[in-house]
Design an enzyme around this catalytic site. Sequence first.
Site, short mmCIF file in Angstrom:
data_model
loop_
_atom_site.label_atom_id
_atom_site.label_comp_id
_atom_site.label_asym_id
_atom_site.label_seq_id
_atom_site.Cartn_x
_atom_site.Cartn_y
_atom_site.Cartn_z
N HIS A 193 0.85 -1.19 0.00
CA HIS A 193 0.00 0.00 0.00
C HIS A 193 0.89 1.25 0.00
CE1 HIS A 193 -2.57 3.11 1.87
NE2 HIS A 193 -3.58 2.46 1.34
N PRO A 194 0.44 2.37 -0.52
CA PRO A 194 1.30 3.55 -0.64
C PRO A 194 1.97 4.02 0.64
CG PRO A 194 -0.64 3.85 -2.01
CD PRO A 194 -0.84 2.56 -1.26
N VAL A 195 1.37 3.83 1.82
CA VAL A 195 2.02 4.31 3.04
C VAL A 195 3.06 3.33 3.58
CG1 VAL A 195 0.08 5.75 3.73
CG2 VAL A 195 0.24 3.39 4.59
N LYS A 196 3.17 2.15 2.96
CA LYS A 196 4.14 1.15 3.43
C LYS A 196 5.54 1.45 2.88
CE LYS A 196 1.09 -1.52 5.60
NZ LYS A 196 -0.21 -1.05 5.15
N HIS A 197 6.51 0.64 3.31
CA HIS A 197 7.90 0.85 2.91
C HIS A 197 8.08 0.79 1.39
CE1 HIS A 197 8.30 -0.14 7.12
NE2 HIS A 197 9.61 0.03 7.09
#
Length: 389
Positions: A193-197
């Site tokens: 997901h975009p907020v992940k690493h």
Amino acid sequence: MSLMTPIPYGRQCITEDDIDVVVKSLQSNFLTQGPTIEAFENVFADYIGCKYAVAVSNGTAALHLSALALGVNKNSKVITSPITFAASANCVLYCGGEVIFADIEEKSAVLDINKVRELLVNSPKGTFQGIIPIDFAGFPVNMESFRQLADEFDCWLLEDSCHSPGGFFMDSNGVQQNCGNGQYADLAIFSFHPVKHIACGEGGMITTNNKELYEKLLRLRTHGITKDSNKFVKKTQKDGAWYYEMQELGYNYRLPDLNAALGISQLQRAHEGIERRIEIARKYDAAFENTQIKTLHNPRGHAYHLYVIQVDNRLGLYNYLKDNEIYAQVHYIPVHTLPYYQGLGWKNGDFPIAEAYYEKCLSLPMYPSLTDKQQDFVINSIKNYYNGN
């Protein structure tokens, strides 16, 4: 009011190289089911240090397929933490199983192994089939200890490592064990997901060292279908290269090639991203030392998907930061307090440590492209709020 651009709690970092590889993928012969998928799986397996990796459409799909592959059914009871995103528990329900929660450690907010042991010891042997520990916020759960416990009670282990690619713990022999490397857990899952690493827009990965589970996952992500002639049940001489067999009920959880291409590009900066996250965390640590603001235990090997503080009057601080265009977040509302789960019989008061954690937790901005100036503004805003400025 802030003179700065809005500061979210997390965000993706997309470079020109990322854009170029996605454009190249769009111009290739494959938009899905192409060679980029296997390439992504291979480089991710190398990064984590496992034998096998299976790319899927998102982290929730990774959890669902893992639960299916591990045999979760209507007779299954599985233990997990209430401090996680609902998908960590929902995957058991998708398969008809029952979720049983255990409380968390106060210092780290991860599943308390002692509470899990209590559940296992106080139930008839065979009551529970599996355990899902979560590397919450990037904290590396000691999977060696959980493996010993799981073996004692004949349980499988599914490690939810969505928050911790690049995280690690040191085992009893002093060897570094990367989160999700399959040395102890039967399966582990990751999210892109975009907020992940690693940001792929959407995407997920399942890792394992178990060949049988790996091959089962490959079928499950594509409708339960195999095209491997060595595994056919009923092919005849009349069947040509078109032939395939659906051997079990699976799903369409495939990852498109363009997402995989972006993932490969993002992985090239993974080490750099972890180093920056650690640098940001150390600055927060120093800023809040000897203040009324409490932080979670942040050991060596922490992957810092989140940086969580615990404060009094959280709502006041949250709104103050929002007014200054700092968009902190709360991770998570305890799963057992959500209306759906309360409809299953769980209630407030069941897990006091998790509920006390939730009352005060707040996730601060944590992502590699966060600038020093932005972080200073976050820190000073928090201090100003509590100092009454």
